[in-house]
Design a protein around this motif. Structure first.
Motif, PDB file in Angstrom:
ATOM      1  N   ALA A  33       0.802  -1.391  -0.122  1.00 44.38           N
ATOM      2  CA  ALA A  33       0.146  -0.029   0.272  1.00 44.38           C
ATOM      3  C   ALA A  33       0.736   1.414  -0.036  1.00 44.38           C
ATOM      4  O   ALA A  33       1.936   1.218   0.444  1.00 44.38           O
ATOM      5  N   MET A  34       0.300   2.237  -0.613  1.00 45.26           N
ATOM      6  CA  MET A  34       1.022   3.624  -0.575  1.00 45.26           C
ATOM      7  C   MET A  34      -0.120   4.702  -0.277  1.00 45.26           C
ATOM      8  O   MET A  34      -1.319   4.394  -0.416  1.00 45.26           O
ATOM      9  N   GLY A  35       0.334   5.720   0.661  1.00 45.62           N
ATOM     10  CA  GLY A  35      -0.757   6.518   1.133  1.00 45.62           C
ATOM     11  C   GLY A  35      -0.107   8.047   1.092  1.00 45.62           C
ATOM     12  O   GLY A  35       0.980   8.149   1.220  1.00 45.62           O
ATOM     13  N   TRP A  36      -1.113   9.000   1.314  1.00 44.90           N
ATOM     14  CA  TRP A  36      -0.661  10.316   1.784  1.00 44.90           C
ATOM     15  C   TRP A  36      -1.411  10.559   2.992  1.00 44.90           C
ATOM     16  O   TRP A  36      -2.609  10.195   3.195  1.00 44.90           O
ATOM     17  N   TYR A  37      -0.577  11.335   3.860  1.00 42.76           N
ATOM     18  CA  TYR A  37      -1.069  11.860   5.143  1.00 42.76           C
ATOM     19  C   TYR A  37      -0.664  13.124   5.087  1.00 42.76           C
ATOM     20  O   TYR A  37       0.014  13.574   4.317  1.00 42.76           O
ATOM     21  N   ARG A  38      -1.290  14.067   6.252  1.00 42.87           N
ATOM     22  CA  ARG A  38      -0.980  15.403   6.152  1.00 42.87           C
ATOM     23  C   ARG A  38      -1.103  15.866   7.740  1.00 42.87           C
ATOM     24  O   ARG A  38      -1.749  14.969   8.460  1.00 42.87           O
ATOM     25  N   GLN A  39      -0.355  16.944   7.912  1.00 43.52           N
ATOM     26  CA  GLN A  39      -0.300  17.442   9.195  1.00 43.52           C
ATOM     27  C   GLN A  39      -0.355  18.891   9.027  1.00 43.52           C
ATOM     28  O   GLN A  39       0.525  19.357   8.554  1.00 43.52           O
ATOM     29  N   ALA A  40      -1.512  19.453   9.859  1.00 42.52           N
ATOM     30  CA  ALA A  40      -1.529  21.094   9.672  1.00 42.52           C
ATOM     31  C   ALA A  40      -0.984  21.347  11.040  1.00 42.52           C
ATOM     32  O   ALA A  40      -0.704  20.552  11.777  1.00 42.52           O
ATOM     33  N   PRO A  41      -0.655  22.665  11.084  1.00 40.89           N
ATOM     34  CA  PRO A  41      -0.201  23.311  12.386  1.00 40.89           C
ATOM     35  C   PRO A  41      -0.958  23.114  13.669  1.00 40.89           C
ATOM     36  O   PRO A  41      -1.933  23.369  13.563  1.00 40.89           O
ATOM     37  N   GLY A  42      -0.288  22.497  14.326  1.00 39.43           N
ATOM     38  CA  GLY A  42      -0.968  22.254  15.726  1.00 39.43           C
ATOM     39  C   GLY A  42      -2.116  21.026  15.885  1.00 39.43           C
ATOM     40  O   GLY A  42      -2.797  20.828  16.803  1.00 39.43           O
ATOM     41  N   LYS A  43      -2.010  20.238  14.709  1.00 38.18           N
ATOM     42  CA  LYS A  43      -2.700  19.010  14.647  1.00 38.18           C
ATOM     43  C   LYS A  43      -1.988  17.901  14.460  1.00 38.18           C
ATOM     44  O   LYS A  43      -0.876  17.800  13.988  1.00 38.18           O
TER      45      LYS A  43
END
Length: 118
Positions: A33-43
């Motif tokens: 599997a391949m995936g995309w994650y994200r991280q917003a400021p403070g989260k």
């Protein structure tokens, strides 16, 4: 050694589009599997989209209908097409892959910043 390199981030206006790319390189037998994650400021980091080796996909509710994940197995590359972008999509986007190298590895990219702002 295996590494993932993302590209395609940048500044875009609300309603705009971007396409992220992530290329895996190194000693790779196969990629699961391949995936995309994200991280917003403070989260916390969150899963955005996932694609299996067979092409099955899943998405976070917040991006369904707007984002599309795809992969090119011949190029060891995964893409994330992001349409109708919103300010809430602003985050560092990380690529992740489950890779069979000598041994099974979970590999992360360095991240690419996506900023949605007028």
């Amino acid at each position: 050694q295996v590494q993932l390199v993302e590209s395609g981030g940048g500044l875009v206006q609300p309603g705009g589009s971007l396409r992220l790319s992530c290329v895996a390189s190194g000693s790779i037998f196969s990629i699961y599997a391949m995936g995309w994650y994200r991280q917003a400021p403070g989260k916390q980091r969150e899963l955005v989209a996932l694609i299996t080796s067979g092409g099955s996909t899943s998405y976070a509710d917040s991006v369904k209908g707007r984002f599309t994940i795809s992969r090119d197995n011949a190029k060891n590359t995964v893409y994330l097409l992001m349409n109708s972008l919103k300010p809430d999509d602003t985050a560092v986007y990380y690529c992740n892959a489950a890779i069979r190298s000598p041994g099974d590895l979970q590999v992360w990219g360095q991240g690419t910043l996506v900023t949605v702002s007028s």
